[in-house]
Motif scaffolding. Sequence first.
Motif, short mmCIF file in Angstrom:
data_model
loop_
_atom_site.label_atom_id
_atom_site.label_comp_id
_atom_site.label_asym_id
_atom_site.label_seq_id
_atom_site.Cartn_x
_atom_site.Cartn_y
_atom_site.Cartn_z
N ASP A 151 5.85 4.39 9.15
CA ASP A 151 7.13 4.88 9.66
C ASP A 151 7.21 4.64 11.16
OD1 ASP A 151 9.62 6.00 9.50
OD2 ASP A 151 8.94 8.06 9.17
N CYS A 152 8.42 4.60 11.66
CA CYS A 152 8.67 4.48 13.10
C CYS A 152 10.07 5.02 13.36
CB CYS A 152 8.54 3.03 13.58
SG CYS A 152 9.29 1.78 12.51
N SER A 153 10.31 5.44 14.60
CA SER A 153 11.59 6.08 14.92
C SER A 153 12.00 5.74 16.35
CB SER A 153 11.48 7.60 14.74
OG SER A 153 12.72 8.23 14.87
N THR A 156 11.24 -2.02 11.54
CA THR A 156 10.47 -1.58 10.38
C THR A 156 8.99 -1.52 10.70
OG1 THR A 156 9.91 -2.11 8.06
CG2 THR A 156 10.24 -3.97 9.53
N GLY A 157 8.29 -0.63 10.02
CA GLY A 157 6.84 -0.67 10.02
C GLY A 157 6.37 -1.81 9.14
N SER A 158 5.05 -1.99 9.07
CA SER A 158 4.52 -3.11 8.30
C SER A 158 3.05 -2.87 8.00
CB SER A 158 4.69 -4.42 9.09
OG SER A 158 4.16 -5.52 8.39
N SER A 159 2.61 -3.41 6.87
CA SER A 159 1.21 -3.24 6.51
C SER A 159 0.29 -4.13 7.33
CB SER A 159 1.01 -3.52 5.01
OG SER A 159 1.35 -4.85 4.69
N ASP A 160 0.84 -5.06 8.11
CA ASP A 160 0.00 -5.90 8.98
C ASP A 160 -0.18 -5.28 10.36
OD1 ASP A 160 2.41 -6.34 10.25
OD2 ASP A 160 2.43 -8.51 9.94
N GLN A 161 0.11 -3.96 10.47
CA GLN A 161 -0.22 -3.16 11.65
C GLN A 161 0.73 -3.39 12.83
OE1 GLN A 161 -4.34 -4.05 12.46
NE2 GLN A 161 -4.92 -3.82 10.32
N CYS A 162 1.92 -3.94 12.55
CA CYS A 162 2.89 -4.20 13.61
C CYS A 162 4.21 -3.49 13.31
CB CYS A 162 3.17 -5.70 13.74
SG CYS A 162 1.75 -6.69 14.20
N VAL A 163 5.00 -3.25 14.36
CA VAL A 163 6.40 -2.88 14.22
C VAL A 163 7.22 -4.13 14.46
CG1 VAL A 163 8.32 -1.51 15.12
CG2 VAL A 163 6.04 -0.50 14.98
N TYR A 164 8.12 -4.45 13.52
CA TYR A 164 8.97 -5.63 13.64
C TYR A 164 10.38 -5.20 14.05
CZ TYR A 164 5.60 -8.73 11.33
OH TYR A 164 4.48 -9.47 11.02
N ILE A 165 10.97 -5.94 14.99
CA ILE A 165 12.35 -5.73 15.39
C ILE A 165 13.10 -7.03 15.11
CG2 ILE A 165 13.94 -5.14 17.24
CD1 ILE A 165 11.67 -3.63 18.61
N ARG A 219 0.79 -1.24 0.00
CA ARG A 219 0.00 0.00 0.00
C ARG A 219 0.83 1.29 0.00
NH1 ARG A 219 -2.36 -4.00 -0.65
NH2 ARG A 219 -4.11 -4.84 0.52
N THR A 220 2.01 1.27 0.65
CA THR A 220 2.76 2.51 0.85
C THR A 220 4.24 2.21 1.00
OG1 THR A 220 2.84 4.51 2.23
CG2 THR A 220 2.41 2.43 3.35
N LEU A 221 5.09 3.25 0.89
CA LEU A 221 6.54 3.08 0.94
C LEU A 221 7.00 2.97 2.39
CD1 LEU A 221 7.56 5.72 -1.77
CD2 LEU A 221 7.22 3.25 -2.07
N ILE A 222 6.88 1.76 2.92
CA ILE A 222 7.18 1.49 4.33
C ILE A 222 8.68 1.54 4.57
CG2 ILE A 222 7.12 -0.34 6.07
CD1 ILE A 222 4.32 -1.03 4.98
N ARG A 223 9.06 2.07 5.75
CA ARG A 223 10.45 2.39 6.04
C ARG A 223 11.07 1.44 7.06
NH1 ARG A 223 10.48 8.99 6.20
NH2 ARG A 223 9.75 9.27 4.07
N CYS A 224 12.40 1.27 6.96
CA CYS A 224 13.14 0.42 7.89
C CYS A 224 14.41 1.14 8.32
CB CYS A 224 13.49 -0.92 7.25
SG CYS A 224 14.63 -0.78 5.83
N TYR A 225 14.96 0.75 9.50
CA TYR A 225 16.12 1.45 10.06
C TYR A 225 16.99 0.51 10.89
CZ TYR A 225 13.02 5.47 9.25
OH TYR A 225 12.16 6.39 8.67
N PHE A 226 18.26 0.90 11.04
CA PHE A 226 19.10 0.32 12.08
C PHE A 226 18.71 0.92 13.42
CE2 PHE A 226 21.94 -0.17 8.37
CZ PHE A 226 22.39 -1.47 8.56
#
Length: 405
Positions: A353-355, A323-332, A303-310
Motif C-alpha cells: 500500500d501507499c498513500s 501503485t505499490g509493487s511486489s518488486d519493492q518499488c512504488v510506480y507513478i 503475493r498480496t492484494l496490492i493497491r493503486c490510486y489516482f
Amino acid sequence: MEDHLNNNRFSSADCSYALRKHLPVKGPWCVDDMDSEAYISQFSADGSLLIGGFRGSHIRVYNSEKNWKVHKDITCKRLRWTISDIALSPDQQFLAYSSLSPTVHIVNVQNAVRESHANITEIHEGLEFSDDDDEFSFGIFSVKFSKDGRELVVGNNNESICIYDLGANKVTERINAHVADVNVVTFADETNDILYSGSDDSLCKVWDRRCHKKQKPVGVLTGHLDGITFIDSRGDGHYFISNCKDQTIKLWDLRKMSSTTKDCTPKAYEWDYRWMTYPSEARYLKHPYDQSLATFRGHSVLRTLIRCYFSPMHSTGQRYIYTGSSDQCVYIYDVATGKVVEKLRWHGSIIRDCSWHPYLPTLVSSSWDGYLVRWEATEDDRDPSMLRTGKQRMHPEGYTMSFVL
C-alpha cells in the motif's frame, strides 16, 4: 488574470499545474519501523492523520502535522492472520478495521486513550457481518464507510457485498455479487448510491442501490484476465482504476460498461500468485472484449492484494496513477501517456500500500519489510536522517501462510 490577483493567491488550477511538476520522489525518511509486515498506509481525507496497519495485530495512527508522532496506538482484537483493511469515518472520529473474519471492529481515535488495547483499556465494538445461512466463517478483504458515515460496506471471500447500518446495528443488504472472492468494494462518488466491486472472477461490477433489482449489477466491465486486487474511484461518477493479478492497472469509464458478462478467453496457463512468478506466456494475452480506456504495465502484483490510486486532485489534478509493487518499488504512471514517470526504490520487500497526501507533495509507502516511509518533493537529499541504501530488511525466506492478502 483576476484569479491570479484575488487575495494575491493563485487559483486552484494554477496550483495544480505548478505542484504536479514536483513529485514526492526524494528520500525516503522513516515514519515507523516495526517488527512485522506493514500492510496498510492511508492518509485521512484532510491529511492530518496517517494510519498504518501491521500484521501483528497492530494499528498506529500518526499525526502528520506534529512530526509524525503516534496519536493512537491500537492493539487489535480477534485478528485472523492480519489486518486486511481499515476505514476512517468521514468525521475522522472512528476507525473500522477488518481481518479474515466476519467481524469488523470500531475504535474511537479522537478520545484521550492513547494506548488502545482491545477491550482492556478501551472497547473495540464488534460488528457482526455473518448470517445464520452462511456455510462457513468468511473473511473480509475490504471495508469502507459511506460518505455520510452511517453505513459500512464490505467485500469478502463469501463472494458477496454486505452493507451494515450503524444506526440500526445490523446488516441491511447482502448482495451475491460475484462467483469468487470479492477483494474490493468502494463508493463511486460523494453519494452513497453507486458501488464498484472487484473480484477474483476477473470482473469489475457496478451496483446502483436505487434499483429494485439489487442482486443484479447495472453494469459489468470486462478486460482483465485474472483477479482484481483493488479499485480506486476518481470520485466523479465516471472513471475508476483497477489493479489486477494479470500485472496491469486498467482505467475504466462507466459510460462504456455493458449489461452482461462477456466470456473471457480461457487461460492457457496455470499459476498461483501467492507463491509463483507470473507466466511469461501470459503477459501477451489480451481479452477479446476489453472495455477499458487504457492499460498500465510495469509494476508487479504478486503475493498480496496490492493497491493503486489516482494522485490527489488538489496538487496534481489527478494526472497520475500510483501503485505499490511486489518488486519493492512504488510506480507513478502518467494517466495520459501510460508511461512510468517515476519509480521509488528503497524498500527491501513487497509494497502492498501507499498513500499520497491530499494537499502536500508527500507520499507514504508501507512494505513487508516492516517500514512505513515518506517520500518528499522538497526535502534536502543531504539530510542525515534520510534512510540510506543498506538499511532495508529483506522479507524472510521461506515465508508461508494459509491466506495471502
